[in-house]
Design a protein around this motif. Sequence first.
Motif, PDB file in Angstrom:
ATOM      1  N   LEU A 281       0.829  -1.205   0.000  1.00 17.29           N
ATOM      2  CA  LEU A 281       0.000   0.000   0.000  1.00 17.29           C
ATOM      3  C   LEU A 281       0.864   1.255   0.000  1.00 17.29           C
ATOM      4  CD1 LEU A 281      -2.907  -0.919   2.450  1.00 17.29           C
ATOM      5  CD2 LEU A 281      -3.025  -0.626  -0.010  1.00 17.29           C
ATOM      6  N   TYR A 282       1.938   1.251   0.759  1.00 14.79           N
ATOM      7  CA  TYR A 282       2.847   2.398   0.762  1.00 14.79           C
ATOM      8  C   TYR A 282       3.461   2.617  -0.619  1.00 14.79           C
ATOM      9  CZ  TYR A 282       2.639   2.657   5.877  1.00 14.79           C
ATOM     10  OH  TYR A 282       2.230   2.785   7.166  1.00 14.79           O
ATOM     11  N   SER A 283       3.819   1.536  -1.295  1.00 15.48           N
ATOM     12  CA  SER A 283       4.387   1.687  -2.642  1.00 15.48           C
ATOM     13  C   SER A 283       3.330   2.207  -3.620  1.00 15.48           C
ATOM     14  CB  SER A 283       4.984   0.369  -3.138  1.00 15.48           C
ATOM     15  OG  SER A 283       3.987  -0.600  -3.318  1.00 15.48           O
ATOM     16  N   GLU A 284       2.072   1.800  -3.440  1.00 18.33           N
ATOM     17  CA  GLU A 284       0.983   2.315  -4.268  1.00 18.33           C
ATOM     18  C   GLU A 284       0.807   3.818  -4.048  1.00 18.33           C
ATOM     19  OE1 GLU A 284      -1.538   0.865  -6.524  1.00 18.33           O
ATOM     20  OE2 GLU A 284       0.237  -0.393  -6.692  1.00 18.33           O
ATOM     21  N   ILE A 285       0.900   4.233  -2.789  1.00 18.72           N
ATOM     22  CA  ILE A 285       0.776   5.652  -2.476  1.00 18.72           C
ATOM     23  C   ILE A 285       1.878   6.445  -3.172  1.00 18.72           C
ATOM     24  CG2 ILE A 285       1.002   7.349  -0.602  1.00 18.72           C
ATOM     25  CD1 ILE A 285      -0.429   5.314   1.205  1.00 18.72           C
ATOM     26  N   ARG A 286       3.105   5.944  -3.099  1.00 20.38           N
ATOM     27  CA  ARG A 286       4.228   6.622  -3.755  1.00 20.38           C
ATOM     28  C   ARG A 286       4.033   6.677  -5.272  1.00 20.38           C
ATOM     29  NH1 ARG A 286       7.026   4.027   0.364  1.00 20.38           N
ATOM     30  NH2 ARG A 286       7.441   2.201  -0.899  1.00 20.38           N
ATOM     31  N   ARG A 287       3.545   5.592  -5.855  1.00 17.18           N
ATOM     32  CA  ARG A 287       3.325   5.541  -7.302  1.00 17.18           C
ATOM     33  C   ARG A 287       2.273   6.567  -7.733  1.00 17.18           C
ATOM     34  NH1 ARG A 287      -0.538   3.548 -10.471  1.00 17.18           N
ATOM     35  NH2 ARG A 287      -1.598   2.558  -8.723  1.00 17.18           N
ATOM     36  N   ILE A 288       1.169   6.603  -6.999  1.00 17.12           N
ATOM     37  CA  ILE A 288       0.100   7.542  -7.353  1.00 17.12           C
ATOM     38  C   ILE A 288       0.558   8.975  -7.162  1.00 17.12           C
ATOM     39  CG2 ILE A 288      -2.210   8.314  -6.722  1.00 17.12           C
ATOM     40  CD1 ILE A 288      -2.818   5.365  -6.008  1.00 17.12           C
ATOM     41  N   TRP A 289       1.283   9.246  -6.076  1.00 17.80           N
ATOM     42  CA  TRP A 289       1.763  10.598  -5.824  1.00 17.80           C
ATOM     43  C   TRP A 289       2.731  11.041  -6.912  1.00 17.80           C
ATOM     44  CZ3 TRP A 289       0.206  14.553  -3.231  1.00 17.80           C
ATOM     45  CH2 TRP A 289       1.058  15.621  -3.026  1.00 17.80           C
ATOM     46  N   GLN A 290       3.604  10.148  -7.333  1.00 18.04           N
ATOM     47  CA  GLN A 290       4.546  10.474  -8.395  1.00 18.04           C
ATOM     48  C   GLN A 290       3.806  10.760  -9.697  1.00 18.04           C
ATOM     49  OE1 GLN A 290       7.445   7.436  -9.174  1.00 18.04           O
ATOM     50  NE2 GLN A 290       8.656   8.769 -10.477  1.00 18.04           N
ATOM     51  N   ARG A 291       2.765   9.992  -9.985  1.00 12.51           N
ATOM     52  CA  ARG A 291       1.973  10.223 -11.191  1.00 12.51           C
ATOM     53  C   ARG A 291       1.301  11.597 -11.140  1.00 12.51           C
ATOM     54  NH1 ARG A 291      -2.667   6.571 -11.378  1.00 12.51           N
ATOM     55  NH2 ARG A 291      -3.816   8.348 -10.616  1.00 12.51           N
ATOM     56  N   TYR A 292       0.742  11.959  -9.972  1.00 12.42           N
ATOM     57  CA  TYR A 292       0.138  13.282  -9.822  1.00 12.42           C
ATOM     58  C   TYR A 292       1.170  14.382 -10.038  1.00 12.42           C
ATOM     59  CZ  TYR A 292      -4.252  11.522  -7.798  1.00 12.42           C
ATOM     60  OH  TYR A 292      -5.453  10.917  -7.590  1.00 12.42           O
TER      61      TYR A 292
ATOM     62  N   GLU B 220       3.945  14.263 -11.806  1.00 12.75           N
ATOM     63  CA  GLU B 220       4.304  14.334 -13.221  1.00 12.75           C
ATOM     64  C   GLU B 220       3.202  14.997 -14.038  1.00 12.75           C
ATOM     65  OE1 GLU B 220       5.103  10.290 -14.177  1.00 12.75           O
ATOM     66  OE2 GLU B 220       7.075  10.313 -13.207  1.00 12.75           O
ATOM     67  N   GLU B 221       1.941  14.693 -13.739  1.00 14.70           N
ATOM     68  CA  GLU B 221       0.833  15.309 -14.459  1.00 14.70           C
ATOM     69  C   GLU B 221       0.780  16.810 -14.193  1.00 14.70           C
ATOM     70  OE1 GLU B 221      -2.608  13.161 -13.217  1.00 14.70           O
ATOM     71  OE2 GLU B 221      -2.123  11.405 -14.436  1.00 14.70           O
ATOM     72  N   ASP B 222       0.986  17.207 -12.938  1.00 10.74           N
ATOM     73  CA  ASP B 222       0.980  18.630 -12.607  1.00 10.74           C
ATOM     74  C   ASP B 222       2.126  19.355 -13.298  1.00 10.74           C
ATOM     75  OD1 ASP B 222      -1.234  18.310 -11.052  1.00 10.74           O
ATOM     76  OD2 ASP B 222      -0.175  18.400  -9.127  1.00 10.74           O
ATOM     77  N   TYR B 223       3.303  18.727 -13.333  1.00 10.56           N
ATOM     78  CA  TYR B 223       4.453  19.338 -13.982  1.00 10.56           C
ATOM     79  C   TYR B 223       4.199  19.492 -15.481  1.00 10.56           C
ATOM     80  CZ  TYR B 223       9.250  20.005 -15.548  1.00 10.56           C
ATOM     81  OH  TYR B 223      10.378  20.492 -16.135  1.00 10.56           O
TER      82      TYR B 223
ATOM     83  N   ARG C  97       3.968  23.011 -17.541  1.00 10.52           N
ATOM     84  CA  ARG C  97       4.813  23.270 -18.707  1.00 10.52           C
ATOM     85  C   ARG C  97       3.967  23.614 -19.926  1.00 10.52           C
ATOM     86  NH1 ARG C  97       9.260  19.214 -20.366  1.00 10.52           N
ATOM     87  NH2 ARG C  97       9.376  20.730 -22.017  1.00 10.52           N
ATOM     88  N   LYS C  98       2.868  22.911 -20.088  1.00 11.73           N
ATOM     89  CA  LYS C  98       2.012  23.179 -21.242  1.00 11.73           C
ATOM     90  C   LYS C  98       1.401  24.571 -21.152  1.00 11.73           C
ATOM     91  CE  LYS C  98      -1.658  21.451 -24.032  1.00 11.73           C
ATOM     92  NZ  LYS C  98      -2.194  20.333 -24.658  1.00 11.73           N
ATOM     93  N   GLN C  99       0.956  24.966 -19.943  1.00 11.08           N
ATOM     94  CA  GLN C  99       0.395  26.299 -19.772  1.00 11.08           C
ATOM     95  C   GLN C  99       1.451  27.374 -20.043  1.00 11.08           C
ATOM     96  OE1 GLN C  99      -1.147  26.171 -15.793  1.00 11.08           O
ATOM     97  NE2 GLN C  99      -3.126  25.380 -16.442  1.00 11.08           N
TER      98      GLN C  99
END
Length: 186
Positions: free
Chosen positions: A87-98, A100-103, A107-109
């Motif tokens: 579960l902790y690794s899932e949390i890290r994966r989802i947070w990293q995805r968020y 990257e999406e925000d970054y 950049r696009k804006q």
Amino acid sequence: MKLTIDENAVVCDMDEKNERFWRAVEYPFFRYSPRNQRRLKIEKTDHEYQRYGNAKADAEALWKVIGFADMYGVEVENSVREHLQHLYSEIRRIWQRYQEEDYAKARKQKCEYRMEYGCEGCQRLVYYEDVPVCTACQEVLDRKNMPTYDGREGITYLIRLVPFPSDKCPLKVGPLSDCKDLLRLT
């Protein structure tokens, strides 16, 4: 009592009931199931989380139950502790995805803004004797006339040459290649 994983769910076996442990965790964390087992109110162990909040809530609930089990002397199988680490690794994966999406979104804006209003304010823009140069791509930038109104002075400036990014701009290179079609420089 014993915390185990059965049928892809974290369950508490009710043999030799530990009353103090059960009073601490029964209502907030467990729901009833057949065969004298109580299932933890979290997703199944084979569930793939899509939302950060859901994974975090399940990890916190499991962490608290394991903490109570350790405090009151209830046996916890290694598979349950491994599931907590999963579960902790899932949390890290989802947070990293968020992140990257925000970054990518930021950049696009920024790219869209630079394509529409020019490079003014960019930290990579320098002037060499009134010639705009991008330090990132080492190119002289094209300029376009962008009339502006100065509200403090009440003056409209009809001639204002603003540098615009070239095709080698670092904002447009990489995952933002779709930003190239935003070029409205003619």
